[in-house]
Design an enzyme around this catalytic site. Sequence first.
Site, PDB file in Angstrom:
ATOM      1  N   ARG A  49       0.852  -1.186   0.000  1.00  0.00           N
ATOM      2  CA  ARG A  49       0.000   0.000   0.000  1.00  0.00           C
ATOM      3  C   ARG A  49       0.894   1.245   0.000  1.00  0.00           C
ATOM      4  NH1 ARG A  49       1.693   1.782   4.029  1.00  0.00           N
ATOM      5  NH2 ARG A  49       0.551   3.709   3.713  1.00  0.00           N
ATOM      6  N   GLY A  50       0.242   2.413  -0.151  1.00  0.00           N
ATOM      7  CA  GLY A  50       1.013   3.641  -0.301  1.00  0.00           C
ATOM      8  C   GLY A  50       1.235   3.848  -1.795  1.00  0.00           C
ATOM      9  N   ALA A  51       0.951   5.072  -2.269  1.00  0.00           N
ATOM     10  CA  ALA A  51       0.909   5.316  -3.719  1.00  0.00           C
ATOM     11  C   ALA A  51       2.170   4.872  -4.468  1.00  0.00           C
ATOM     12  CB  ALA A  51       0.596   6.794  -3.966  1.00  0.00           C
ATOM     13  N   ARG A  93      -7.267  -0.592  -7.269  1.00  0.00           N
ATOM     14  CA  ARG A  93      -7.571   0.546  -6.397  1.00  0.00           C
ATOM     15  C   ARG A  93      -7.657   1.809  -7.264  1.00  0.00           C
ATOM     16  NH1 ARG A  93      -4.378   1.158  -0.884  1.00  0.00           N
ATOM     17  NH2 ARG A  93      -6.320   2.190  -0.310  1.00  0.00           N
ATOM     18  N   ASP A 245      -1.911  10.745  -2.475  1.00  0.00           N
ATOM     19  CA  ASP A 245      -2.192   9.663  -3.438  1.00  0.00           C
ATOM     20  C   ASP A 245      -2.415  10.197  -4.834  1.00  0.00           C
ATOM     21  OD1 ASP A 245      -3.009   8.497  -0.675  1.00  0.00           O
ATOM     22  OD2 ASP A 245      -2.704   6.810  -2.037  1.00  0.00           O
ATOM     23  N   LYS A 256      -5.036   9.915   2.630  1.00  0.00           N
ATOM     24  CA  LYS A 256      -5.839   9.062   3.526  1.00  0.00           C
ATOM     25  C   LYS A 256      -6.926   9.870   4.236  1.00  0.00           C
ATOM     26  CE  LYS A 256      -5.665   5.576   3.977  1.00  0.00           C
ATOM     27  NZ  LYS A 256      -6.594   4.711   3.188  1.00  0.00           N
TER      28      LYS A 256
END
Length: 357
Positions: A49-51, A93, A245, A256
């Site tokens: 996760r995390g852009a 996503r 993001d 977030k």
Amino acid sequence: MIVQAVKWVGGVDGYLELVDQRRLPAEFVKLKCRDTEVLFDAIKTLAVRGAPAIGVSAAYGLVLALQKSGVNDRLEKAIESLAEAREYLASSRPTAVNLFWALDRMRRKAEELVAAQPDMTLQALHEALLGEANAIHEEDVDMCRRIGRHGERFITEGAGILTHCNAGALATAGQGTALSPMFEAHEKGKKFSVYADETRPLLQGARLTAWELKQAGIDVAVICDNMAGWLMKQGKINAVITGADRIAANGDAANKIGTYSLSILAREHGVPFYIAAPSSTFDLSIKSGAEIPIEQRAAEEVTTFAGTQTTPAGVNVHNPAFDVTEARDIAAIITENGVIENPDTENIAGCLGPRGT
Ligand code: MRU
């Protein structure tokens, strides 16, 4: 030592190894992705996760996709299967633009190669694409470091810094975006304290940011998300630094859920609010944050806590995973190319160039 969240192991027939972030901090476990289905699930369920980390992983995902092509397959067939894998991974996503940026860069590379050398072998195409994914990986490591160097000056001696979610090494291929200035400041011997919002509902701050900073020996305290305003009122927070993001052409930044509320609290208390993000997180094709797609996630993330139901059965739930902070509330965006003070359409284009790189 900075954790390596994303790693390709071996040559073209190798595999992608991820630190499984669903299991941290209780367990440090690696997840091997040998096909796009496992990678899709890893992205969807936030094992990775995390852009930037999602973008780098997806680039390797297209290398995995090509492993399915037989040596005797025609190049057009391989290009078709790449396009299919691109669509599939892109549907994992919707908000982090790095996912689409990395997939499109890989696809462009494949198309350019095949147009220039129509009789190239599948093996040569595969090797070139692994090279491109490795380049995306290495550039991300470099971007993180440069963000840290540009942003370190915002961490003054004795400061209290608030961050939200996790924008550290776990969220990138390198040493993070929002946490990178903290690693640099720490390396320089500065003393400061970090407040990590726990970040409901999936606790990326409590589980991941606190884990990373503690490992690095940086003073960190976890707070519940609803405590930030009170700490600001007491003068404990001198700056807020978060990742992003997707950043629109005018500087509006999705991050977030909970980041928007922090930006309003920061404005009210006169605390500067910074976003740290690489150029691959800018989406100059959209004018403002109103056009950023916001991921809606499963109700169970809100209705349960550590496997226990915490709400009445069947209650309605809202679970948007991201919100958008307005550019006017962002004091500066820290990029690898430099710091964009008072971000707006003009000075963002000035820093990144018309195509965002
Ligand atoms: O849902 P997540 O955990 O992928 O959300 C991550 C964030 O919001 C990060 O702040 C953002 O991706 C930047 S990571 C360098």
